[in-house]
Structures are given as structure tokens and as C-alpha cells.
Design an enzyme around this catalytic site. Structure first.
Site, PDB file in Angstrom:
ATOM      1  N   SER A 157       0.864  -1.165   0.003  1.00 20.21           N
ATOM      2  CA  SER A 157       0.025   0.047  -0.002  1.00 20.21           C
ATOM      3  C   SER A 157       0.868   1.129   0.023  1.00 20.21           C
ATOM      4  O   SER A 157       1.730   1.397  -0.844  1.00 20.21           O
ATOM      5  CB  SER A 157      -0.895   0.052   1.216  1.00 20.21           C
ATOM      6  OG  SER A 157      -1.813   0.925   1.158  1.00 20.21           O
ATOM      7  N   ARG A 227     -11.303   6.715  10.328  1.00 18.90           N
ATOM      8  CA  ARG A 227     -10.949   5.201  10.487  1.00 18.90           C
ATOM      9  C   ARG A 227     -12.013   4.312   9.742  1.00 18.90           C
ATOM     10  O   ARG A 227     -11.636   3.124   9.267  1.00 18.90           O
ATOM     11  CB  ARG A 227     -10.417   4.859  11.863  1.00 18.90           C
ATOM     12  CG  ARG A 227     -10.118   3.501  11.904  1.00 18.90           C
ATOM     13  CD  ARG A 227      -8.958   3.372  11.343  1.00 18.90           C
ATOM     14  NE  ARG A 227      -8.046   2.317  11.495  1.00 18.90           N
ATOM     15  CZ  ARG A 227      -7.072   1.692  11.099  1.00 18.90           C
ATOM     16  NH1 ARG A 227      -6.557   2.168   9.979  1.00 18.90           N
ATOM     17  NH2 ARG A 227      -6.450   0.699  11.215  1.00 18.90           N
ATOM     18  N   ASP A 322      -9.094  -6.691  -3.846  1.00 18.18           N
ATOM     19  CA  ASP A 322      -8.684  -5.279  -3.330  1.00 18.18           C
ATOM     20  C   ASP A 322      -9.133  -4.178  -4.197  1.00 18.18           C
ATOM     21  O   ASP A 322      -9.104  -4.005  -5.436  1.00 18.18           O
ATOM     22  CB  ASP A 322      -6.950  -5.317  -3.566  1.00 18.18           C
ATOM     23  CG  ASP A 322      -6.417  -3.864  -3.111  1.00 18.18           C
ATOM     24  OD1 ASP A 322      -7.298  -2.811  -2.851  1.00 18.18           O
ATOM     25  OD2 ASP A 322      -5.276  -3.727  -3.021  1.00 18.18           O
ATOM     26  N   HIS A 355      -7.847  -5.177   0.191  1.00 17.16           N
ATOM     27  CA  HIS A 355      -6.513  -4.437   0.424  1.00 17.16           C
ATOM     28  C   HIS A 355      -5.903  -4.627   1.543  1.00 17.16           C
ATOM     29  O   HIS A 355      -4.535  -5.114   1.294  1.00 17.16           O
ATOM     30  CB  HIS A 355      -6.909  -2.847   0.500  1.00 17.16           C
ATOM     31  CG  HIS A 355      -5.557  -2.167   0.392  1.00 17.16           C
ATOM     32  ND1 HIS A 355      -4.729  -2.097  -0.698  1.00 17.16           N
ATOM     33  CD2 HIS A 355      -5.155  -1.083   1.181  1.00 17.16           C
ATOM     34  CE1 HIS A 355      -4.079  -1.262  -0.650  1.00 17.16           C
ATOM     35  NE2 HIS A 355      -3.846  -0.615   0.413  1.00 17.16           N
ATOM     36  N   ASP A 356      -6.465  -5.247   2.465  1.00 15.93           N
ATOM     37  CA  ASP A 356      -5.442  -5.874   3.683  1.00 15.93           C
ATOM     38  C   ASP A 356      -5.028  -7.143   3.605  1.00 15.93           C
ATOM     39  O   ASP A 356      -4.308  -7.485   4.372  1.00 15.93           O
ATOM     40  CB  ASP A 356      -6.578  -5.768   5.039  1.00 15.93           C
ATOM     41  CG  ASP A 356      -6.609  -4.325   5.677  1.00 15.93           C
ATOM     42  OD1 ASP A 356      -5.627  -3.576   5.552  1.00 15.93           O
ATOM     43  OD2 ASP A 356      -7.379  -4.407   6.768  1.00 15.93           O
TER      44      ASP A 356
END
Lengths: 378, 378
Positions: A157, A227, A322, A355-356
Site C-alpha cells: 500500500s 478510520r 482489493d 486491500h488488507d
């Protein structure tokens, strides 16, 4: 306190700081008169100094990449599943450096640090920093550690952007660049999510224009929203569906505004946790660094031209689920590197984590990294 | 003031209100002692009363579907491109009813209305309303207008959910249901976006737990963030890229937190505009109505079983660039209707507009609607 012995752990890590008194001129025009970088190292630098690997972190992580702290045995590094003896990035073979970046709230000089010009925290006056600035500062750290050339730089990322930028800022100092879940630039949609997060923080009455350190408050509400938005973009829709479904926490709809669905509980929890430790001024600056990153911008948008000066060999990895930086964004980088006849390996993994996924322990992913690192000659 | 004569416009519209003194028992258990529904009509109800079409609106629209107001010639109805003489929903042939819903801030009884029990605005005490409740209230409006059976009910997004629910709540009263950019239920990701919007509103210090009407403030900050998040989900990533690119408003990066990219300007503008007229308590309730909508829930998740009681013929339309309710969500509805041997037409349009495409004037879309309405016998 002794953590249980785990032979694949780097063990107790020690956060260190390097001081730099030479001013750092930033891309935006400002100058940091002096600065510190927080870092950790694992493994041993070999005599020839050829086995160093720099790990760059993403948004909310830090230089605490692997191991635990002696007084916090549960505080594992964010990439502990990757870095350690016998792990894909094997610390028996490599000297691994986890570096924080300037502007952070985890130990390096940042908005909460004291501005030498005023004797007070920088706050809103801390400059907007860029990925290029981070690489400049990390190059000073490399000098400090006596590392002329890294065997590899790796990141996911925002960390991947640093891993890419290193090959452009210091082509001679990077042999391999491992660029995971990356993009050559943010899309307007990516920027839009960042902007909403920034607006949530900046319109929080406790933000005080960024000068909140002496007010006894922090913009908790804004950080919480920022967040939550982030988490939606880190997880895939499929992963959310798999993880939470439409499960009702109270069994039936409450017809009120307490938590109904499990996903609401998850988001509130993540928002609360994050807002308790992360600095709002840092968050603002990190999102700007993301928005601004665009190596092709100085080349009329021509990414191939922008990457022409890179000399490293590359491994790129993307994850099909992602949707923040989906595989086509990595393919664009692969194509531009191939245009320049760079040595490029590329792996597209059908993993569900969104994405994680770059943080998770998918066997295909870890085997590929292990093989790649195993093939790096020292 | 006379607006320029446009033969395809319904002309000056007049907002009306219907009062209902019979209490309305809501799905969540609360009872509205009495209520009003704001509505507009265009065209003429025929003698046989067989040509009425109900238009249901989505999140921030209203009963002002077509035409303009005599004193606001620029205030065009939100679906003016669809409804009018010679337009796809032709008011020379159909009697079109645009209905607002309870809980709205546009004229129907809602959180800002006076609670007869206290003599003060309902505020936080206004009940959480559902799509089913809206249909119940609209059925009263149909009775009031002397419409036993609608030739069609039509809506997009949240309006489409109402168009679908009508066929389940009152199967005998709907001949055709036109369900556009719909989903049979929200995904956890859809719910997540709604929850972040709600949290932004509810944590705004000016929200005062929903009782802000007598405080002289409204939770502008929260509404702004909620609307920005919404807009990201209404536009496709491709449409954003097309519309804004990475265009810098000041030519070069500002290295500050003013507007850099065009997309930031767009979002701030949309957020500011929305927060100046929309009611926060209404927004909270609409997102809950979306989250709760799930006709299959009472049938163990079996959508085919849930739709078995529908008797209408259906037209469904989805748009390929809609990532909020993408085509697979409509196909799921089509399949469930076919399982019940319903007459179903389905059109999947490769339009770039994202979720908002249902509001735009794509020729394929409008021709299909014109043809469908043209085939409805009166």
C-alpha cells in the site's frame, strides 16, 4: 517478563531513534531544521553489508514490524507473520530494518514534536510531507546504519509507494523492490475517500485548526469517522459479507440508532480504538502524501518514462479482492517497468481479504515472497 | 412569472398535502397518531381510474418529480427528464403521482413536525420508519385520490424498494412495477457506508441527541460528511475519473489542506449544499429504512418465497457502472420473480453514471421506459 519461546519470532524488539541535524528540504518547499527517525532492526548486518532489507509501512503501522516488546509481550509487529527466523523474510539471512517516517505519531519527528522555532508542538505548522520526502529521510537512516545499498526494499500500500519511490530517488541503492497492493497514483475515488476523512477531522470542533495539543482535547470524532471510512476501503465487499453477513446483534431490528448489524459494531470498535492512539495531524498528512504520489506527473502522465531511471529488479503482488488498489493498478506498473526492460515478477492472488490481504498470511503469497527472497544473492 | 413554454414540460407544479387522521401503526411498533403526505400530480386521472402511475423517490429527492414551481422556475422536478407530455412517462396518457414519504423533511410528517403529545417537534422521538411503512402511508394517499389500482409504480434505488414493496404489501393494487437500480437487501458494505454517515451526524456536537430544533443549530458538519460519503457511492470510479481526473484546482499541489484536486471541490460543494437544506433526523431514518429493507428476511432468506405473493408484471433496469447496487443485485430479483413465473423484463445498461445513472437521460434507458409504458393498456 519472558514471552513463550517461539523459534520463528525475532524475539524482543527494541525501538531505536536516529537523530539528524542536517536540515531536510522537503518537496513542498519547507525545511525541517533537524529530525529523528524511529526504527527497529532484526537479524545481523553481514560483513559485506549486502543483506539489508528495508521494510516501509503503510498508514497506521510503524517501525515495529516484527517481534514484541519485552514489557508488552502481546504487542506483535504488524508484519510478524512475514519477518523472522525461517519466515519468508528470513532474519537468519537478512538484516531487516523497519523504518518509521517523518510526520508520524510513532516516534519520528512529526506534528506532535516540538518545533524548535517556538518551543511548542508543531501542530498545524508541521509541513505536508510526501513519499519522496520519506525516502530522503530514510536514505539518511541508511547512511546512519552504514547501508550503502539495500538488498531489497519492501512495502504494501503506502509502503509499496515508498518501495517504488526508492528505486526512483536512489536507483543505485536498491537491488530489489517488492511492491505489494500498490498503485502508481490514486484515482479520484481514492482521493475522495481521503478528502472525506480529512474533512471529518478538520471540521471536528476539537481540531482547533490543528493546534489542539495544548487544548487538552483531540479530534476524536473526526478520527473515528476517518478510520471507519478507511476500514470500508481496506476490506472487500465479499470479505465483509463473509465476515458479518446481515447478522443482527440483538437478534431483531432495534428500530433505534444503537447497533443493529454486526458490521456497525466492527466499525465503531475500529474507530474507537484508532482514535485513542492515532494523531489527527499525522492522519491528515499521510492522506496528502497518498494523494500527491504520482511519479508520472513530471513526465506528462507517462509512467514508462517516469520509471525509466529505476534499476532494481521488481516483484509486484496484487490481490483480486482489493478494490482500493485493484490488480489493474499493479498491471499498469508492471507494463511500465517492462517497457523499460526491467526484470519484473508479478503475482496476482485470488485472496478474499481486500486491500488488507497484504497483511495476511495467505500461503500462495508467503511462498512467493519466500521464494523471491530466497533467490536474492547476498 | 412565466417560465418559457416547453411543450414537453408538465408546467407549473403545485405541491399538495393530504391529511390522515386514522393512526398509522408502524413496523417497529410505534404508532403515528395522525400524519400528512406531501404529493404532486401531473396529467389527468381518466374516468375509469386506470391510468395512475405512482413515482417513489430515493434518498434526497421529494414529491416534486416534474415541472417547476410558479415562483421558482428553475426548481425542476428530479425526474423532469422522464415525466411530461411526450416523455417516456407520458402525462398525456398517464396520471402521475409523485409521493413524499413519512419521516421526510420535505412536507410529509417527519421529525421536524410537531409531536401532538408534547406540542414540540418530534426530533429524536420520531419513530424509525421502514419501506413497508411508507407503502402503508402511500396506500392511504391512493385511497384519498380515489385510486384503487395503479397502472404502475416506479422508482430508482430506495424508490425502487418502494416499487417492489408495493407489489408485496398490495399485490392487487399494482399492475406493473418498474424497479430501477435496486437491490433486494443491502450488503454489509452498503450498511457500513450508512453507518459511517449516521455516526458522523450523531457525534456532531450540534446534534444534541436529535433534539436540535429548539437549539438554533443543526448538525451541519455531520450532514456534510454524510453527503460526501453518499456521493462517492453514487458515482462510479470511472465516472469520477472521467469527470475530475487528477486535475489540480490551483495548477500545482498546494502542500496544505485547501482544495487541491477537483474532486475535493466537488465533494465539499455537494456537502455544503446538502447540509443547508436536509434534516439530519430524516437522514438517519432513511438510512435505517435502507438497512432494514429485506423482504426475504421473514422467509429464511429465500427471496423467491418472499416474492411469491407479487402479482404485478415487472421491468427491472440496472446499470453496469453502479457499484452501490450493481447488476447482480437486480439479477437476483429477476431470478426470484422468474421462479414465481412472473412476467419480467430486464435491461442491463452499460452506462457510465454509476448508481445515479437512473436519474440521467441515457437514450437506451429512456427508450426502454417509453416502450414499456407505451405497452401498458389502460
Amino acid at each position: 517478563m519472558n514471552a513463550p519461546h517461539d523459534p520463528s519470532s525475532v524475539g524482543a524488539a527494541v525501538a531505536q531513534k536516529a537523530q539528524f541535524s542536517e536540515p531536510l528540504r522537503l518537496k513542498g518547499g519547507a525545511t525541517l531544521p533537524a529530525f529523528e527517525i524511529a526504527y527497529e532492526t532484526y537479524g545481523e548486518l553481514n560483513a559485506a553489508r549486502t543483506n539489508a532489507v528495508l521494510v516501509c509501512h503503510a498508514l497506521n503501522a510503524s517501525h515495529h514490524v516484527a517481534g514484541y516488546y519485552a514489557d508488552q509481550p502481546d504487542n506483535l509487529g504488524w508484519w510478524d507473520n512475514l519477518v523472522g527466523p525461517g519466515k519468508p523474510l528470513d532474519t537468519r539471512r537478512f538484516f531487516v530494518v523497519g523504518s518509521n517516517y517523518i510526520g508520524s505519531c510513532f516516534g519520528s519527528t512529526g506534528p506532535a514534536s516540538v518545533n524548535p522555532a517556538t518551543g511548542k508542538p508543531w501542530g498545524a505548522d508541521f509541513p505536508v510531507v510526501t513519499v519522496e520526502d520519506w525516502v530522503e529521510a530514510q536514505a539518511r537512516l541508511a547512511d546512519h546504519l552504514g547501508i550503502e545499498r539495500f538488498a531489497a526494499v519492501i512495502g504494501g500500500s503506502l509502503g509499496a509507494m515508498q518501495a517504488l519511490q526508492w528505486t526512483l530517488s536512489y536507483p543505485e541503492r536498491i537491488r530489489h523492490s517488492i511492491v505489494i497492493a500498490a498503485a502508481a497514483r490514486l484515482t479520484p475515488q481514492n482521493i475522495a475517500f481521503n478528502e472525506v476523512a480529512r474533512q471529518a477531522i478538520m471540521t471536528d470542533p476539537d481540531f482547533h485548526g490543528g493546534h489542539y495539543y495544548d487544548k487538552g482535547v483531540v479530534p476524536v470524532r473526526g478520527l473515528r469517522i476517518a478510520r471507519m471510512i478507511g476500514h470500508i476501503t481496506y476490506l472487500s465487499g465479499e470479505a465483509m459479507a463473509e465476515k458479518f453477513g446481515r447478522l443482527l446483534r440483538r437478534g431483531t431490528p432495534g428500530f433505534d440508532f444503537d447497533i443493529d448489524f454486526e458490521v456497525e459494531s466492527y466499525l465503531r470498535y475500529q474507530g474507537d480504538k484508532f482514535s485513542s492512539y492515532f494523531d489527527a495531524n499525522t492522519y491528515l498528512r499521510i492522506t496528502k502524501a497518498l494523494d500527491y504520489f504520482d511519479p508520472a506527473a513530471d513526465y506528462g502522465g507517462n509512467l514508462s518514462a517516469a520509471l525509466a531511471r529505476a534499476k532494481a529488479a521488481f516483484l509486484l503482488v496484487s490481490f483480486k479482492s482489493d478494490w482500493r488498489f485493484p490488480p489493474p493498478r499493479s498491471r499498469e506498473l508492471v507494463r511500465a517497468l517492462l517497457d523499460n526492460r526491467r526484470i519484473v515478477s508479478y503475482l496476482e492472488i485470488d485472496a478474499p481479504g481486500g486491500h488488507d490481504a497484504f497483511l495476511l498470511e495467505d500461503p500462495r503469497y508467503h511462498k512467493a515472497l519466500a521464494a523471491y527472497f530466497g533467490n536474492i544473492e547476498l
